[in-house]
Design an enzyme around this catalytic site. Structure first.
Site, PDB file in Angstrom:
ATOM      1  N   THR A  43       0.823  -1.209   0.000  1.00 33.44           N
ATOM      2  CA  THR A  43       0.000   0.000   0.000  1.00 33.44           C
ATOM      3  C   THR A  43       0.855   1.255   0.000  1.00 33.44           C
ATOM      4  OG1 THR A  43      -1.674  -1.250   1.199  1.00 33.44           O
ATOM      5  CG2 THR A  43      -1.928   1.142   1.192  1.00 33.44           C
ATOM      6  N   TYR A  95       4.359 -12.954   4.381  1.00 31.95           N
ATOM      7  CA  TYR A  95       3.299 -12.240   3.652  1.00 31.95           C
ATOM      8  C   TYR A  95       2.987 -13.011   2.386  1.00 31.95           C
ATOM      9  CZ  TYR A  95       1.052  -8.189   1.287  1.00 31.95           C
ATOM     10  OH  TYR A  95       0.195  -7.345   0.628  1.00 31.95           O
ATOM     11  N   LYS A 110       0.752 -13.049   7.199  1.00 30.69           N
ATOM     12  CA  LYS A 110      -0.284 -12.160   6.677  1.00 30.69           C
ATOM     13  C   LYS A 110      -0.859 -12.845   5.449  1.00 30.69           C
ATOM     14  CE  LYS A 110      -1.045  -7.717   4.363  1.00 30.69           C
ATOM     15  NZ  LYS A 110      -0.412  -6.491   3.805  1.00 30.69           N
ATOM     16  N   ILE A 116      -4.007  -6.479   8.859  1.00 32.73           N
ATOM     17  CA  ILE A 116      -3.206  -5.400   8.283  1.00 32.73           C
ATOM     18  C   ILE A 116      -4.093  -4.787   7.214  1.00 32.73           C
ATOM     19  CG2 ILE A 116      -1.146  -4.766   6.976  1.00 32.73           C
ATOM     20  CD1 ILE A 116       0.359  -6.956   8.433  1.00 32.73           C
TER      21      ILE A 116
END
Length: 298
Positions: free
Chosen positions: A48, A137, A166, A207
């Site tokens: 992001t 992730y 994640k 998250i």
């Protein structure tokens, strides 16, 4: 090391730009706003945050600013420190640790399509390079690379400081399977659309992209769920449905940065190519949905 160390409501920070450079003043203000609205941790320089188009210096600066702003607060810094080159991921992990980050978020290597053994060795090298917590992730839709359930579990069991994953694959069955085979693992939602399903099935945090805009609501949702007050958590999740949906009408982070600009939370709507501003139609749709939410600005 306590593997429960970085959980709860976490924000995948945007990186504001102004005149082609990182807008450090706006970035600092955004982090302070997160602190003031109940977020447990911030994630600088991740997906992001447009990490793919940040220079190495900018990437490190974003981590440093986050650490400085969060110093002396309860808010932790989980630094984005992934790369598809293991040596570079190790260097970023070391930098983050040396400059005060509380933990590392490391995305699966992208483009070069490693085998599961290659993924295992990649993450093991990162984990051995630092003594801070490491969160895997998994986001195959972006990386073209899936970290298998078996590989995630093996890394969790073999590496003391790898405390969880994640999950942004959108695969709830995989999430349930992970916790069924390794209930000690910290499963973190990486997609706002499935925050509630993951939290209500044993997840320990999120998250979030949406929390850039609505940190108080994401914090409340997360903590209600962690306290097993699923009725209140679902109520907030339902309230967030429309905003979560519109914030992914184009590739992340285009919609969230647009929403932040509309809300007056950033001064300039700038992206680094190949990302660009949203279509006029989607800009209008984002603006329309936002009218239903009370956004607390600076």
């Amino acid at each position: 090391m306590d593997k429960n160390i970085i959980i709860g409501a976490m924000t995948a920070l945007i990186t504001p730009f102004k005149n082609g450079k990182v807008d450090e003043q706006s970035y600092a203000r955004l982090i302070k706003r997160q602190i003031e609205n109940g977020i447990d941790a911030v994630v600088p320089a991740g997906t992001t945050g447009e990490s793919a188009t940040l220079t190495h210096e900018e990437h490190r600066t974003c981590i440093e600013i986050a650490v400085e702003i969060c110093k002396g607060t309860k808010v932790k810094v989980l630094a984005g420190a992934g790369s598809n080159a293991t040596h570079e991921a190790v260097d970023l992990a070391k930098f983050a640790k040396e400059h005060g980050a509380d933990g590392i978020l490391s995305v699966a290597p992208y483009y070069n399509k490693p085998t599961q053994q290659g993924l295992y060795e990649h993450y093991k090298a990162i984990a051995q390079s630092v003594d801070t917590p490491v969160l895997l992730y998994n986001v195959p839709g972006r990386t073209g690379c899936e970290i298998s359930t078996d590989t995630i579990i093996k890394l969790f069991r073999d590496c003391e400081n790898i405390y969880g994953v994640k999950e942004a694959s959108g695969n709830i069955d995989k999430c349930v399977d992970l916790l069924a085979h390794e209930p000690r693992m910290m499963l973190i939602s990486g997609e706002d659309a499935i925050n509630y399903p993951i939290l209500s099935n044993g997840g320990k945090g999120v998250i979030s992209v949406t929390s850039n805009l609505l940190p108080d609501m994401i914090s409340a949702l997360t903590h209600f769920a962690l306290d097993e007050n699923y009725k209140e958590a679902k109520k907030i999740n339902d309230e967030l449905y429309n905003i979560n949906k519109i914030l992914f009408c184009e590739s992340n982070p285009i919609p969230i940065k647009t929403a932040m600009y509309i809300a007056g939370l950033i001064e300039s709507l700038e992206f680094r190519l190949p990302l660009c501003s949203p279509s006029k139609e989607n800009f209008a749709k984002i603006e329309e949905v936002m009218k239903k939410y009370k956004i607390k600005g600076f």
